[in-house]
Design an enzyme around this catalytic site. Structure first.
Site, mmCIF file in Angstrom:
data_model
loop_
_atom_site.group_PDB
_atom_site.id
_atom_site.type_symbol
_atom_site.label_atom_id
_atom_site.label_comp_id
_atom_site.label_asym_id
_atom_site.label_seq_id
_atom_site.Cartn_x
_atom_site.Cartn_y
_atom_site.Cartn_z
ATOM 1 N N TYR A 64 6.882 -8.273 -1.026
ATOM 2 C CA TYR A 64 7.118 -9.135 -2.415
ATOM 3 C C TYR A 64 6.894 -10.587 -1.625
ATOM 4 C CZ TYR A 64 11.322 -8.801 0.099
ATOM 5 O OH TYR A 64 12.722 -8.968 0.818
ATOM 6 N N THR A 65 6.601 -11.547 -3.026
ATOM 7 C CA THR A 65 6.453 -12.146 -2.588
ATOM 8 C C THR A 65 7.524 -13.444 -2.392
ATOM 9 O OG1 THR A 65 5.930 -13.191 -4.736
ATOM 10 C CG2 THR A 65 4.595 -12.537 -4.060
ATOM 11 N N GLU A 120 0.271 -7.964 -3.031
ATOM 12 C CA GLU A 120 2.066 -8.656 -2.826
ATOM 13 C C GLU A 120 2.048 -8.770 -4.898
ATOM 14 O OE1 GLU A 120 3.716 -10.698 -1.179
ATOM 15 O OE2 GLU A 120 2.190 -11.366 0.398
ATOM 16 N N HIS A 147 5.405 -3.499 3.814
ATOM 17 C CA HIS A 147 5.140 -4.441 5.088
ATOM 18 C C HIS A 147 6.684 -3.806 6.025
ATOM 19 C CE1 HIS A 147 4.706 -8.542 6.233
ATOM 20 N NE2 HIS A 147 4.128 -8.381 7.455
#
Length: 232
Positions: free
Chosen positions: A31-32, A95, A133
């Protein structure tokens, strides 16, 4: 690979060739951690940041391709999975526009699922090759976080979900066999594991319980990797 009809090409300068002849065998979800998707798009395309991803998906389901799939985007950083480092050379990075504190929207999830199906087919990526991630670098990252619905995408064959039995093998042994990095402490791996498979119980101070051991043992049994020099 060129973008499809529902994907907007928005090139980032932050990429290079994949090393050692590697091709994608993983998809890494992120996620950003930014409030606005346009700001994330700008950051991923800013040469001064030296970060990028292959794709960015907005809350509304808009998809931008920033780096061609056969190139090495700079999204994963230091870490490893299944005994192999340089995850950037081995993966496609996606993303998702999200701060990490809110649910992922239905349009965003649908766009992600459609995108993943194409990527996995093009590169023959198995469901166990779809990771977060936080899986590959438990002490550095927490994305895509406890709000991401891993069970949903596993039901569609886009990732994996444990089917725990009665196996009581040591948690760390099983988690490492599944693919978690060998240079991380058990507590950090457990935190990453729970963020993905038991998000309601994610706690950096937790210790493995019977369910953790059974879930990890099932994943190791079905998807365990040979670390004897092989790549994922």
């Amino acid at each position: 690979m060129t973008p499809g009809p529902d994907v907007v090409w928005h090139p980032s300068p932050n990429f290079g060739p994949r090393r050692d002849g590697l091709t994608p065998s993983l998809i890494v979800l992120h996620y950003t951690e930014m409030a606005q998707c346009p700001d994330a798009l700008d950051r991923l395309c800013d040469p001064e940041t030296e970060v990028s991803a292959h794709y960015l998906i907005s809350e509304q389901g808009d998809v931008w391709q920033l780096v061609k799939e056969d190139q090495r985007a700079w999204h994963a950083g230091a870490g490893a999975w299944a005994g192999a480092a340089d995850v950037n050379s081995r993966s496609i990075g996606i993303e998702l526009s999200n701060t990490g504190k809110m649910p992922f929207s239905e349009p965003q999830m649908q766009a992600l699922e459609a995108l993943m199906r194409g990527i996995m087919a093009r590169w023959n990526i198995a469901p166990e090759g779809v990771i977060g991630h936080s899986d590959m670098t438990p002490t550095r990252k927490v994305d895509p976080g406890t709000r991401f619905d891993w069970r949903r995408i596993a039901r569609q064959g886009l990732s994996v979900w444990p089917e725990p039995g009665d196996d009581a093998a040591p948690f760390l042994q099983s988690a490492l066999a599944f693919g978690y990095p060998t240079d991380e402490a058990e507590a950090d791996i457990l935190h990453a594991f729970r963020q993905r498979f038991r998000p309601a119980l994610a706690d950096p101070n937790a210790t493995p319980d019977t369910i953790d051991r059974a879930m990890a043992a099932d994943l190791a049994h079905r998807f365990g990797v040979d670390r004897g020099g092989s790549t994922p």
